[in-house]
Design an enzyme around this catalytic site. Structure first.
Site, PDB file in Angstrom:
ATOM      1  N   TRP A 200       0.803  -1.220   0.000  1.00  0.00           N
ATOM      2  CA  TRP A 200       0.000   0.000   0.000  1.00  0.00           C
ATOM      3  C   TRP A 200       0.842   1.279   0.000  1.00  0.00           C
ATOM      4  O   TRP A 200       0.306   2.359  -0.186  1.00  0.00           O
ATOM      5  CB  TRP A 200      -0.904   0.013   1.246  1.00  0.00           C
ATOM      6  N   ARG A 209       6.438  -0.721 -11.712  1.00  0.00           N
ATOM      7  CA  ARG A 209       7.802  -1.223 -11.882  1.00  0.00           C
ATOM      8  C   ARG A 209       7.851  -2.741 -12.019  1.00  0.00           C
ATOM      9  O   ARG A 209       8.895  -3.296 -12.343  1.00  0.00           O
ATOM     10  CB  ARG A 209       8.748  -0.682 -10.821  1.00  0.00           C
ATOM     11  N   LYS A 224      -2.317  -8.187  -7.924  1.00  0.00           N
ATOM     12  CA  LYS A 224      -3.091  -8.142  -6.677  1.00  0.00           C
ATOM     13  C   LYS A 224      -2.561  -6.981  -5.846  1.00  0.00           C
ATOM     14  O   LYS A 224      -1.545  -7.090  -5.158  1.00  0.00           O
ATOM     15  CB  LYS A 224      -2.970  -9.432  -5.870  1.00  0.00           C
ATOM     16  N   GLU A 299      10.874  -8.052  -3.100  1.00  0.00           N
ATOM     17  CA  GLU A 299      11.375  -6.793  -2.532  1.00  0.00           C
ATOM     18  C   GLU A 299      10.802  -6.719  -1.128  1.00  0.00           C
ATOM     19  O   GLU A 299       9.625  -6.415  -0.956  1.00  0.00           O
ATOM     20  CB  GLU A 299      10.890  -5.592  -3.351  1.00  0.00           C
ATOM     21  N   CYS A 333      10.271   1.008   2.494  1.00  0.00           N
ATOM     22  CA  CYS A 333      11.268   0.007   2.899  1.00  0.00           C
ATOM     23  C   CYS A 333      12.689   0.555   2.749  1.00  0.00           C
ATOM     24  O   CYS A 333      13.634  -0.068   3.225  1.00  0.00           O
ATOM     25  CB  CYS A 333      11.086  -1.273   2.118  1.00  0.00           C
ATOM     26  N   GLU A 430      12.123  -2.806  11.400  1.00  0.00           N
ATOM     27  CA  GLU A 430      11.642  -1.614  10.690  1.00  0.00           C
ATOM     28  C   GLU A 430      10.497  -0.966  11.461  1.00  0.00           C
ATOM     29  O   GLU A 430       9.476  -1.620  11.696  1.00  0.00           O
ATOM     30  CB  GLU A 430      11.070  -2.062   9.346  1.00  0.00           C
TER      31      GLU A 430
HETATM   32  P1  ADP Z   1       2.466  -4.800   4.683  1.00  0.00           P
HETATM   33  O1  ADP Z   1       2.734  -5.176   6.098  1.00  0.00           O
HETATM   34  O2  ADP Z   1       3.359  -3.770   4.132  1.00  0.00           O
HETATM   35  O3  ADP Z   1       1.014  -4.576   4.384  1.00  0.00           O
HETATM   36  P2  ADP Z   1       2.215  -7.384   3.532  1.00  0.00           P
HETATM   37  O4  ADP Z   1       3.324  -8.292   3.172  1.00  0.00           O
HETATM   38  O5  ADP Z   1       1.271  -7.818   4.582  1.00  0.00           O
HETATM   39  O6  ADP Z   1       2.929  -6.026   3.851  1.00  0.00           O
HETATM   40  O7  ADP Z   1       1.360  -7.018   2.260  1.00  0.00           O
HETATM   41  C1  ADP Z   1       1.910  -6.806   0.976  1.00  0.00           C
HETATM   42  C2  ADP Z   1       0.975  -7.422  -0.044  1.00  0.00           C
HETATM   43  O8  ADP Z   1       0.923  -8.837   0.208  1.00  0.00           O
HETATM   44  C3  ADP Z   1      -0.467  -6.939   0.058  1.00  0.00           C
HETATM   45  O9  ADP Z   1      -1.027  -6.882  -1.245  1.00  0.00           O
HETATM   46  C4  ADP Z   1      -1.132  -8.025   0.863  1.00  0.00           C
HETATM   47  O10 ADP Z   1      -2.530  -8.108   0.648  1.00  0.00           O
HETATM   48  C5  ADP Z   1      -0.433  -9.246   0.308  1.00  0.00           C
HETATM   49  N1  ADP Z   1      -0.502 -10.445   1.147  1.00  0.00           N
HETATM   50  C6  ADP Z   1      -0.566 -10.525   2.485  1.00  0.00           C
HETATM   51  N2  ADP Z   1      -0.630 -11.824   2.865  1.00  0.00           N
HETATM   52  C7  ADP Z   1      -0.592 -12.579   1.729  1.00  0.00           C
HETATM   53  C8  ADP Z   1      -0.611 -13.979   1.438  1.00  0.00           C
HETATM   54  N3  ADP Z   1      -0.677 -14.891   2.400  1.00  0.00           N
HETATM   55  N4  ADP Z   1      -0.541 -14.368   0.150  1.00  0.00           N
HETATM   56  C9  ADP Z   1      -0.465 -13.447  -0.838  1.00  0.00           C
HETATM   57  N5  ADP Z   1      -0.435 -12.129  -0.630  1.00  0.00           N
HETATM   58  C10 ADP Z   1      -0.500 -11.687   0.627  1.00  0.00           C
END
Ligand code: ADP
Length: 530
Positions: A200, A209, A224, A299, A333, A430
């Site tokens: 987000w 990118r 997604k 990343e 990040c 972080e």
């Molecule tokens: P943040 O803590 O920065 O939100 P996340 O890793 O939780 O980071 O989220 C980054 C992306 O990964 C978002 O699009 C989130 O919906 C997605 N995401 C979170 N959990 C899963 C999962 N188990 N499988 C696939 N995508 C996921």
């Protein structure tokens, strides 16, 4: 000025302590919640009129709801108000999107590089033509100051422009043969359908990118976006259709992250997962990709050191450290997570830095002069609070801020904490918020040791006036990116990515193209016969 320079320039100007707008504009805390909401409502109306406020997923070129009509709410983090409901999709819709991308792959990958390049160029032109709309959308759903959002649009669109250019330079090789009757070739071909999962904090740039180079190479994608910020992704996808990119080449699903992720991982038609997000989810995806031996690019999180040496230019260091730390309210990040300051300059730096941080105006991202928006959600604020509490309980000193902002919601005061030690949470993980921990150090060796004493390895920053030291320290840092006397260094023309547990692969630049290409060796035999 290049696209990134423009973006960087506007951001640095925005955060510059000497920027006149910071002191002359009315403080956001003087604005009522009602005034903030009115501005957001105007933006929503404008976006609806421009056709860019999409609230459905995109599969095979059609805007669709979830099959069971379930929805989730997308909220403005500055006010908590609901912007719009979007579909809560899962495995079924993801499988439809994969099928659509798989079908489209056949014809998209057969286009010439020049044809794909033209589509991407058109998409870039539309992104730039709608810069204001997209910038407003980013501020609306993510909260960052509008000026930063506009910078993100330039930066994000830059990946599409660069990919349009680079599409024409995906060269193969001819290898000198070891036998006289043979000819050896290397072909570069698209990997196939790509699942792109994005976070987000950069609702547009994290998508472009990945999708820019993927499409340039001939891949098709299932995107997604984060459920917290899907609207910018949907607007960008709408513009891809307007650019004439054929149905099925770009698909967008959102909703149940784990279900969508599982469907992408399980599919044999998806040949690559590209992900930006937390290290924990990245590790899950990497493990999950092993079932079908997919390629992965990751990343992940960082723990960026920002090292200020005694021989640094104080003004440059303060300005650079602020840009590196407080961009997007500390929610990137590559944000400086630890500011390591050498003993001889520590007091001077701490004073000048705190003074400059104090000038950062907090408020709704639509208010002019605001340099710090809200954090993305309540969980983010609670994390910041727990890290600050941990540091104070272990002897660190709050030099500035250290608590929630009087604006309420998820606003947090820009904070500087002195005398931080390497065992505190602020140094280990972080913080992803507007908190700058200062850690004193004595020698260059100690600074390098402290900087590398982490499992992360994404970005690092060094402030020094010694060319020899800048070179020496850059070589010693176990990081994928190093900024010397500069706090914002990311650009579409340079490789972005981490070492250690910060990730795999690179994005942007010519190196980023390789992530979407397979190498095929072709041997022509019996070449001496007639
Ligand atoms: P943040 O803590 O920065 O939100 P996340 O890793 O939780 O980071 O989220 C980054 C992306 O990964 C978002 O699009 C989130 O919906 C997605 N995401 C979170 N959990 C899963 C999962 N188990 N499988 C696939 N995508 C996921």
């Amino acid at each position: 000025m290049s696209t990134l320079m423009r973006a960087t320039h506007s951001f640095t100007k925005l955060l510059s302590p000497s920027s006149r707008s910071l002191s002359l504009r009315p403080s956001a805390s003087l604005l009522t919640r009602h005034q903030m909401s009115t501005e957001a409502e105007n933006v929503i109306t404008r976006l609806k009129n421009s056709g860019l406020l999409r609230s459905q997923g995109l599969i095979a070129g059609k805007w669709v709801d979830a099959h069971d009509r379930k929805t989730i709410k997308v909220c403005n983090p500055a006010t908590g108000e609901v912007i719009v409901d979007v579909p809560c999709m899962g495995q079924k819709e993801t499988n439809d999107a994969i099928s659509s991308a798989y079908e489209a792959f056949y014809s998209w990958s057969k286009l010439t590089a020049t044809e794909r390049s033209k589509f991407l160029r058109k998409w870039y032109d539309l992104l730039i033509a709608h810069k204001e709309d997209l910038g407003q959308l980013i501020t609306l759903e993510q909260g960052k100051p509008l000026k930063e959002s506009l910078g993100e649009v330039s930066y994000g669109a830059g990946f599409i422009e660069f990919s349009a250019e680079e599409a024409k330079r995906i060269y193969g090789d001819i290898i000198p043969a070891t036998l006289p009757d043979r000819r050896l070739f290397v072909l570069k071909q698209p990997v196939g359908v790509v699942g792109a999962i994005t976070p987000w904090n950069f609702p547009l740039a994290m998508i472009t990118r990945k999708v820019g180079p993927a499409l340039a190479c001939g891949c098709t994608v299932v995107i997604k976006p984060s459920e917290l910020t899907p609207l910018t992704a949907l607007a960008a996808a709408e513009l891809s259709l307007q650019a004439g990119i054929p149905p099925g080449v770009v698909n967008v699903v959102m909703g149940n992250a784990a279900d969508i992720g599982d469907a992408l991982l399980a599919s044999t038609q998806v040949r690559k997962i590209t992900f930006t997000g937390s290290t924990a989810v990245g590790k899950k995806l990497m493990a999950g990709a092993s079932g079908t031996v997919k390629r992965v690019s990751l990343e992940l999180g960082g723990n960026a050191p920002c090292i200020v040496f005694d021989d640094a230019d104080l003004d440059v260091a303060v300005k650079g450290a602020i840009a590196a730390k407080f961009r997007n309210s500390g929610q990137t990040c590559v944000c400086a997570n630890r500011v390591l300051v050498q003993e001889g300059i520590y007091e001077k730096f701490a004073n000048a830095f705190s003074k400059a941080v104090q000038n950062l105006q907090v408020g709704d991202g639509f208010t002019e002069g605001v340099a710090q928006g809200p954090l993305i959600n309540e969980a983010a604020v609670q994390k910041v609070e727990s890290f600050v509490k941990d540091a104070i309980s272990k002897g660190a000193k709050v030099l500035l801020g250290g608590k929630r902002h009087s604006l309420g919601m998820t606003f947090y005061e820009p904070t500087v904490i002195g005398d931080v030690k390497s065992e505190m949470l602020l140094s280990r993980e972080e913080v992803f918020g507007p908190v700058a921990p200062l850690l004193p150090f004595k020698t260059e060796e100690e600074a390098i040791h402290l900087a590398n004493d982490t499992n992360a390895g994404l970005a690092a920053y060094v402030f020094t006036n010694s060319i020899q030291r800048s070179w020496r320290v850059s070589e010693a840092l176990e990081y994928g990116l190093v900024g010397i006397n500069e706090g914002i260094i990311s650009t579409e023309v340079a490789p972005f990515g981490g070492v250690k547990q910060s990730g795999l692969g690179r994005e942007g630049s010519k190196y980023g193209m390789d992530e979407y290409l397979e190498i095929k060796y072709v041997c022509l035999g019996n070449m001496n016969s007639n």
